[in-house]
Design an enzyme around this catalytic site. Structure first.
Site, PDB file in Angstrom:
ATOM      1  N   ASP A 177       0.837  -1.189   0.000  1.00 29.54           N
ATOM      2  CA  ASP A 177       0.000   0.000   0.000  1.00 29.54           C
ATOM      3  C   ASP A 177       0.878   1.249   0.000  1.00 29.54           C
ATOM      4  O   ASP A 177       1.842   1.341   0.769  1.00 29.54           O
ATOM      5  CB  ASP A 177      -0.893  -0.032   1.254  1.00 29.54           C
ATOM      6  N   GLU A 213       1.650  -0.407  -5.127  1.00 28.15           N
ATOM      7  CA  GLU A 213       0.703   0.668  -5.412  1.00 28.15           C
ATOM      8  C   GLU A 213       1.588   1.909  -5.545  1.00 28.15           C
ATOM      9  O   GLU A 213       2.026   2.467  -4.536  1.00 28.15           O
ATOM     10  CB  GLU A 213      -0.308   0.841  -4.289  1.00 28.15           C
TER      11      GLU A 213
END
Length: 291
Positions: A177, A213
């Site tokens: 993330d 990401e």
């Protein structure tokens, strides 16, 4: 429909024969789980009686969240065993397991947040602080704080945690993330930052899937296509182009073709191959496929 109600939303349920048959019928080869490391709900949600059901607020980086277990949730050994059994069963059926992990921030939030763990150990080592005011946290995660990934003890902790999930729990890789945070040195992103270098030489983690990401909320946070050669990047340009082409034809056929054929304008460098682009059309934090 074939899943016993008691197993719905559990590790055991994910590896139930009915679930596996469904995955196989769709042609799925890899399952990516939203964060299952133990997390806390943000104070604002708690005050409203709500929960963070996505899990992007990790506190226990070595702990499978007991809330997703079908066994006795008060027994950490039983929870870990259920998770391991889930991974082993999925592997037996040719399915990989990738974890969505959050190493860019913690639930301690900004300088006004609670002291739960890292802040009490060494706030200046664990978190990035403003250069002109060390009492304030940098907030490149958008969640109040930013983990200081280039500190050697923090980096060691992260690698120990990742190795635990590969060696002890059996997973095949990770989707990171806000991964741009992990590649920042003093401020700016660099594809050879300490975290990436440490992963590349680690005998365990060098074989695991690494998916970025590739953005954060800091300066020059958008870094699609710039991660190291063996990494895969989420490609939001594919998502946006394909969706627009499908919904209203507001992009050219040339742009559609470029995205459909691996976005060489972004990834054709540094020994990165066509598979470096993770081509997705919907994710947990955007429009669904039914919009």
């Amino acid at each position: 429909p074939g899943l016993p109600p008691a197993l719905a939303g559990t590790y055991a349920g994910l590896a139930h024969p009915a679930s596996i048959a469904h995955f196989k019928s769709l042609g799925i080869t890899t399952l990516e789980l939203l964060p299952i490391q133990y997390h806390l709900d943000e104070p604002g949600l708690h005050d409203k009686g709500l929960v963070n059901y996505w899990g992007y607020n990790t506190l226990g980086f070595f702990c499978a969240d007991p809330r997703y277990a079908a066994c006795d949730r008060s027994d950490p050994t039983a929870v870990a065993d259920e998770f391991r059994a889930m991974v082993a069963t999925l592997h037996e059926h040719g399915l990989e397991v990738v974890l969505d992990v959050v190493y860019n921030h913690t639930p301690e939030g900004s300088e006004t947040g609670p002291t739960l763990s890292m802040r009490g150990l060494d706030n200046a080592a664990w978190y990035r602080l403003h250069g002109d005011d060390k009492s304030r946290s940098e907030n490149w995660s958008g969640c109040g704080n930013t983990v200081n990934t280039h500190h050697p003890r923090v980096l060691q902790f992260m690698l120990d945690s990742l190795r635990f999930w590969v060696q002890e729990m059996g997973v095949d890789g990770f989707r990171f993330d806000l991964a741009t945070v992990l590649g920042r040195t003093h401020q700016h992103f660099h594809p050879h930052a300490p975290f990436f270098t440490a992963l590349a030489q680690d005998p365990v983690l060098a074989r695991a899937h690494m998916i970025a990401e590739p953005w954060d909320s800091g300066p020059d946070g958008y870094q699609v296509g710039r991660f190291p050669s063996r990494w895969l990047d989420w490609n939001d340009k594919f998502r946006d182009t394909v969706r627009r082409y499908w919904l209203n034809r507001s992009v050219s056929r040339g742009e559609f073709a470029r995205r459909f054929t691996a976005s060489n304008d972004l990834f054709h460098h540094g020994q990165r191959g066509p598979l470096a682009s993770v081509n997705f059309i919907a994710a947990h934090d955007g429009f669904t496929t039914a919009d």
